[in-house]
Design a protein around this motif. Structure first.
Motif, PDB file in Angstrom:
ATOM      1  N   PRO A 220       0.826  -1.214   0.000  1.00 50.10           N
ATOM      2  CA  PRO A 220       0.000   0.000   0.000  1.00 50.10           C
ATOM      3  C   PRO A 220       0.861   1.264   0.000  1.00 50.10           C
ATOM      4  O   PRO A 220       1.402   1.663   1.026  1.00 50.10           O
ATOM      5  N   ILE A 221       0.997   1.872  -1.158  1.00 56.07           N
ATOM      6  CA  ILE A 221       1.849   3.052  -1.302  1.00 56.07           C
ATOM      7  C   ILE A 221       1.374   3.873  -2.494  1.00 56.07           C
ATOM      8  O   ILE A 221       0.770   3.325  -3.429  1.00 56.07           O
ATOM      9  N   ALA A 222       1.612   5.177  -2.458  1.00 57.14           N
ATOM     10  CA  ALA A 222       1.142   6.073  -3.521  1.00 57.14           C
ATOM     11  C   ALA A 222       2.288   6.895  -4.099  1.00 57.14           C
ATOM     12  O   ALA A 222       3.344   7.046  -3.479  1.00 57.14           O
ATOM     13  N   ASN A 223       2.053   7.421  -5.312  1.00 55.20           N
ATOM     14  CA  ASN A 223       2.969   8.354  -5.982  1.00 55.20           C
ATOM     15  C   ASN A 223       4.370   7.786  -6.208  1.00 55.20           C
ATOM     16  O   ASN A 223       5.379   8.468  -6.054  1.00 55.20           O
ATOM     17  N   VAL A 224       4.405   6.511  -6.600  1.00 53.24           N
ATOM     18  CA  VAL A 224       5.680   5.846  -6.859  1.00 53.24           C
ATOM     19  C   VAL A 224       6.162   6.175  -8.264  1.00 53.24           C
ATOM     20  O   VAL A 224       5.378   6.172  -9.214  1.00 53.24           O
ATOM     21  N   GLU A 225       7.459   6.450  -8.401  1.00 52.13           N
ATOM     22  CA  GLU A 225       8.031   6.746  -9.715  1.00 52.13           C
ATOM     23  C   GLU A 225       8.699   5.530 -10.335  1.00 52.13           C
ATOM     24  O   GLU A 225       8.679   5.355 -11.552  1.00 52.13           O
TER      25      GLU A 225
ATOM     26  N   LYS B  60       0.509   0.744 -13.876  1.00 48.37           N
ATOM     27  CA  LYS B  60       0.466   1.931 -13.018  1.00 48.37           C
ATOM     28  C   LYS B  60       1.403   3.029 -13.515  1.00 48.37           C
ATOM     29  O   LYS B  60       1.604   4.037 -12.845  1.00 48.37           O
ATOM     30  N   GLN B  61       1.983   2.829 -14.713  1.00 47.92           N
ATOM     31  CA  GLN B  61       2.940   3.790 -15.277  1.00 47.92           C
ATOM     32  C   GLN B  61       4.125   4.030 -14.333  1.00 47.92           C
ATOM     33  O   GLN B  61       4.587   5.158 -14.146  1.00 47.92           O
ATOM     34  N   ILE B  62       4.587   2.946 -13.729  1.00 48.45           N
ATOM     35  CA  ILE B  62       5.752   2.999 -12.852  1.00 48.45           C
ATOM     36  C   ILE B  62       6.913   2.335 -13.583  1.00 48.45           C
ATOM     37  O   ILE B  62       6.763   1.252 -14.144  1.00 48.45           O
ATOM     38  N   ALA B  63       8.069   3.005 -13.602  1.00 44.19           N
ATOM     39  CA  ALA B  63       9.237   2.454 -14.299  1.00 44.19           C
ATOM     40  C   ALA B  63       9.843   1.311 -13.489  1.00 44.19           C
ATOM     41  O   ALA B  63      10.199   1.503 -12.324  1.00 44.19           O
ATOM     42  N   PRO B  64       9.966   0.106 -14.090  1.00 48.79           N
ATOM     43  CA  PRO B  64      10.538  -1.021 -13.342  1.00 48.79           C
ATOM     44  C   PRO B  64      12.050  -1.133 -13.515  1.00 48.79           C
ATOM     45  O   PRO B  64      12.587  -0.897 -14.595  1.00 48.79           O
TER      46      PRO B  64
END
Length: 295
Positions: free
Chosen positions: A70-75, A103-107
């Protein structure tokens, strides 16, 4: 009123970092009524009620959010997998990748414990590394024993909000300790009886590492794809996405359609067969899930 970022959530308290100071806050009752849960990573408006206490009044709009962890605003997401103990799992990695892509998060893929590899395992892992790099993913091989890859991983963290995720026992806490030794996060070995790691992290917290903020998260071994529609799934496989225009049919699901560029690429060895098989298993999983009804 003041603004800040939640850097830790624990036992009903939210620790808000604002102008270099941390305030221990509670959420307003209205959040519970509206079924809104403040998350680590949230930008919030809060009211200080003392030198280091306060109440969260408002949660600012999120860029994205994850349920587990559970976390928000991850880049970016540092996806940690071990070469052995537990064995590297491309299917679980592909599940993680689909989630963060959605989630449009860079892996960033990290293959840890490379010091434990035998020659056969090393050959297999090196092939996986080449495959994922060819797709376009950043892959870092690390060892907390030899410190290989630690400096390279550190360079990815500067100025970014990152989440470190992976199943239990892959060495996430050990890796964070290697990146910032003064953390001294608790670690546990693999349970030989259960064949999986023991959970060592019990809450989500943003830690200052390498000039950025990094979330150490509770370990987990399953990820649901419930929020992703079956038509969207091909978009989260980059090598499928770049070939979709070459398919005969628009909206091709790359399962049984004729003149499918993706299936042709698999047959030609341009796309690893295990990636395609993992994709097909996700498609079947989505077909079998119960339909969601709007309330």
């Amino acid at each position: 009123m003041a603004e800040g970022k939640i850097i830790k959530a624990l036992s009903g308290f939210y620790y808000v970092l604002s102008e270099g100071k941390v305030f221990q806050c509670r959420g307003r009752g209205v959040f519970r009524k509206q079924k809104i849960t403040p998350l680590v990573g949230d930008y919030v408006v809060f009211q200080a009620t003392g030198e280091s206490e306060g109440y969260i009044l408002e949660i600012c709009e999120r860029k994205n959010s994850l349920i587990r962890p559970p976390i928000a605003n991850v880049e970016q997401a540092i996806l940690v997998f071990s070469a052995v103990e537990p064995d590297f799992s491309p299917k679980l990695l592909d599940r993680f990748l689909v989630l963060v892509e959605s989630k449009q998060i860079a892996p960033i893929i990290v293959v840890n414990k490379i010091d434990l590899m035998d020659s056969q395992t090393k050959q297999s892992i090196e092939q996986y590394v080449r495959d994922y790099q060819r797709i376009g993913y950043d892959v870092i091989e690390t060892s907390t024993v030899t410190k290989e890859g630690i400096e390279r991983l550190l360079s990815y963290l500067e100025g970014r909000i990152s989440v470190v995720a992976g199943q239990s026992g892959v060495g996430k806490s050990s890796l964070l300790n290697a990146l910032r030794p003064d953390l001294q996060l608790k670690t546990n070995d693999i349970s030989t009886h259960l064949g999986r790691g023991k959970h060592t992290t019990r809450h989500v917290e943003l830690l200052e590492i390498g000039g950025g903020l990094v979330a150490d998260t509770p370990g987990f071994s399953a990820l649901e794809l419930d929020d992703i529609e079956i038509e969207e799934l091909p978009l989260y496989f980059p090598e499928f996405r770049e070939r979709s225009d070459e398919c005969k049919f628009r909206g091709c699901l790359h399962v049984a359609e004729p003149k499918c560029a993706v299936r042709e690429a698999v047959e030609a060895g341009e796309i690893p067969s295990y990636r395609y098989e993992n994709y097909l298993s996700f498609v079947e999983e989505m077909k079998e899930r119960k339909p969601r009804y709007e309330r």
